[in-house]
Write an enzyme that holds these catalytic residues in place. Structure first.
Site, PDB file in Angstrom:
ATOM      1  N   ASP A  73       2.281  40.643  16.198  1.00  0.00           N
ATOM      2  CA  ASP A  73       2.847  41.909  15.731  1.00  0.00           C
ATOM      3  C   ASP A  73       3.989  41.584  14.777  1.00  0.00           C
ATOM      4  OD1 ASP A  73       3.523  44.625  15.550  1.00  0.00           O
ATOM      5  OD2 ASP A  73       2.969  44.945  17.643  1.00  0.00           O
ATOM      6  N   ASP A 122       3.757  46.405  11.773  1.00  0.00           N
ATOM      7  CA  ASP A 122       4.428  47.599  12.274  1.00  0.00           C
ATOM      8  C   ASP A 122       4.975  48.443  11.122  1.00  0.00           C
ATOM      9  OD1 ASP A 122       5.554  48.940  14.719  1.00  0.00           O
ATOM     10  OD2 ASP A 122       7.442  48.501  13.695  1.00  0.00           O
ATOM     11  N   GLU A 166       0.057  49.399  10.138  1.00  0.00           N
ATOM     12  CA  GLU A 166       0.281  50.676  10.814  1.00  0.00           C
ATOM     13  C   GLU A 166       0.784  51.659   9.755  1.00  0.00           C
ATOM     14  OE1 GLU A 166       2.856  52.533  14.547  1.00  0.00           O
ATOM     15  OE2 GLU A 166       3.719  50.922  13.351  1.00  0.00           O
ATOM     16  N   HIS A 173       0.164  51.211  22.558  1.00  0.00           N
ATOM     17  CA  HIS A 173       1.405  51.244  23.354  1.00  0.00           C
ATOM     18  C   HIS A 173       2.275  52.467  23.051  1.00  0.00           C
ATOM     19  CE1 HIS A 173       2.397  49.555  19.490  1.00  0.00           C
ATOM     20  NE2 HIS A 173       3.669  49.803  19.716  1.00  0.00           N
ATOM     21  N   ASP A 174       1.947  53.210  21.989  1.00  0.00           N
ATOM     22  CA  ASP A 174       2.735  54.400  21.623  1.00  0.00           C
ATOM     23  C   ASP A 174       2.045  55.702  22.034  1.00  0.00           C
ATOM     24  OD1 ASP A 174       4.874  53.107  20.385  1.00  0.00           O
ATOM     25  OD2 ASP A 174       3.862  53.014  18.448  1.00  0.00           O
TER      26      ASP A 174
END
Length: 541
Positions: free
Chosen positions: A98, A200, A242, A316-317
């Site tokens: 990440d 990210d 993302e 995870h969000d």
């Protein structure tokens, strides 16, 4: 279109803090991931997207990085990380790191230096601005985590920008030293043998804050092309951005192979379908299947061969998909299989979020004291101050809060679900005795084996990877489509609801590929039971 390994694999996202604890401190770690690699190999995945494991004070669960070339002590050491890369490689699993380079932690050495004064050589690594004449913030830019995106620094009399927490100052990508430092760090990881990067909020790095531009800034694609050339472009790595604001046109800019930027992006258009337009994610509205069909059709068709889709329900969000749009009470496993079948037969690279393959669901809370997630906590206090009803706020958190995805992985029915022998950092869902990996592996009809079979189908059938997509006209709650490749047609049919629905199709079943229970004999005037899903190879009559 040139073919790549990342088009043919399924990626599994691990949130390390919640996956498996190997040393009893209540926090998942790299050692725990290594212990479970054989489980992931059995599932069949080809890559792990690892949420951040870098050194971090953990203001935003590791997305605030204080040293990109060190490992967070709670997770282990760099030697553990090297072991993970090697052990995964031995099982034909690549590790995708990440990459969080829109911002750092305020405890990163660069920011510590930058705060020493306006003359410091690192000052320009971040974005600073003078106050307005009345001393207030330079402009109205909001932080994603509530409040202003500007924080006043007493010592220098200037504000610095943070689009997230004030402990996450934004990097200044207009500074070429910043860019070069990031590329050096990426090459450090590439040299270790990783399989790529998940990037990210990468669409924010081209921001022009004084013009109120955050996403898709004018220099964004120049930066990504430069990054490609300086780092991963020389290797066959998976790179996924993302990009919350992406349309298919924008996604092509990122992922058209001719442009030398990224392999693919995460787009989130489907994720907002149960939210009120132009409001926040906490303002809910009913989910409509027809809208999901329209979004998926658009992305499947418009990207064509000029880009590549990422396919996901969870991360995870996001809340757990079975709780969100399925039926966790009456049809948990069956609706879970429908989600799996519907998504994994689309064109693109599918992502599984840890626990999705065993049908983990949301964990409800009754009070804000039970919440760990900074986004939910800030929103709660923000809305209390605005006079919202506390019960309503808790209801929104139960539906959309990020802790739902972050409860520890449920391995077996022993205490704390086999996640830890210590006290877990976040509550384990009380349903772990019923929903866990051991139970799923023992039941040949479990959701796990549906995922395993879907991954195998992708490996063995080029139609899944390369076939064209065609939506099939149906009643609103039935989502059906064809995939066509080299004279073959597969028909995917899902009854996306708790109601019976009719389905009618002009064609003969030649083979049943996969199903969540229904065994259709004929496609004429078929009655679908709630949450029925199947894939058949068809021939025209």
């Amino acid at each position: 279109m040139e073919k790549h390994w990342w088009q043919e694999v399924v990626v599994y996202q691990i949130y390390p803090r919640s996956f498996k604890d190997s040393n009893g401190d209540g926090i998942g770690d790299i050692g725990g991931i290594i212990q479970k690699l054989d489980y992931l190999k059995e599932l069949g995945i080809g890559a792990i997207w690892l949420s951040p494991v870098y050194a971090s004070p953990n203001d935003d669960n590791g997305y605030d990085i204080s040293d990109y070339e060190k490992i967070m002590t709670e997770f282990g050491t760099m030697a553990d990380m090297d072991n993970l890369i090697t052990a995964a490689d031995q099982r034909n699993i690549k590790i995708v790191m990440d990459l969080v380079v829109n911002h750092t932690s305020d405890e990163h050495q660069w920011f510590i230096e930058a705060k020493k004064g306006r003359e410091n050589s690192y000052r320009d690594y971040y974005i600073w601005a003078d106050p307005k004449s009345d001393g207030s913030a330079p402009n109205e830019l909001p932080s994603t985590f509530s409040g202003s995106a500007w924080e006043f620094d007493e010592a220098s009399g200037q504000y610095y920008l943070h689009l997230f927490s004030k402990k996450q100052p934004d990097l200044n990508w207009a500074n070429e030293h910043v860019r070069q430092s990031v590329y050096d760090m990426m090459n450090f990881w590439i040299a270790k043998g990783i399989g790529g990067f998940r990037m990210d909020v990468i669409d924010l790095i081209g921001k022009v804050p004084m013009e109120m531009i955050t996403g898709n800034g004018p220099q964004l694609h120049d930066y990504l092309q430069e990054m490609n050339q300086a780092t991963f472009g020389k290797h066959d790595l998976l790179t996924v951005g993302e990009t919350w604001g992406a349309t298919p046109e924008i996604a092509k800019l990122y992922s058209n192979p001719k442009r030398n930027e990224l392999s693919m992006v995460f787009q989130f258009e489907h994720v907002g379908l149960d939210e009120q337009p132009q409001k926040s994610k906490w303002d809910l509205r009913p989910f409509v299947v027809a809208e999901l069909k329209a979004v998926f059709e658009k992305w499947q068709i418009e990207l064509g061969n000029e880009g590549w889709n990422s396919l996901f329900w969870n991360n995870h969000d996001l809340p757990r998909i079975i709780s969100r749009w399925g039926d966790e009470k009456n049809y948990r496993v069956k609706s879970g299989k429908l989600f799996a079948i519907l998504l994994h037969l689309l064109k693109g690279t599918p992502y599984i979020y840890q626990g999705e393959e065993i049908g983990m669901i949301n964990r409800s809370i009754t009070a804000i004291e039970e919440v760990d997630d900074i986004e939910s906590i800030n929103m709660y206090h923000d809305r209390i101050a605005k006079g919202y009803d506390p019960k309503e706020i808790i209801q929104s958190i139960n539906v959309k809060g990020r802790d739902n995805a972050r409860t520890p992985m449920q391995w077996d029915d022993s205490e704390n679900a086999g996640f830890t022998t210590g006290t877990p950092w976040l509550f384990v869902n009380e349903n772990y005795q019923k929903i866990n990996v051991a139970q799923a592996l023992a039941d040949k009809d479990s959701l796990f084996y549906t995922y395993q079979k879907l991954i195998q189908l992708r490996k063995n059938n080029p139609i899944v990877v390369w076939g064209n997509f065609q939506l099939v006209e149906t009643v609103p709650e039935v989502f059906a489509y064809e995939r066509q490749y080299e004279g073959k047609t597969w028909l995917v049919v899902t009854n996306f609801s708790g109601n019976e629905n009719k389905f009618d199709y002009d064609g003969m079943i030649q083979d049943i590929v996969i199903t969540n229970g229904i065994l259709p004999q004929d496609l004429k005037n078929l009655t679908l039971a709630p949450w029925d899903a199947f894939v058949v190879e068809v021939g025209k009559p």
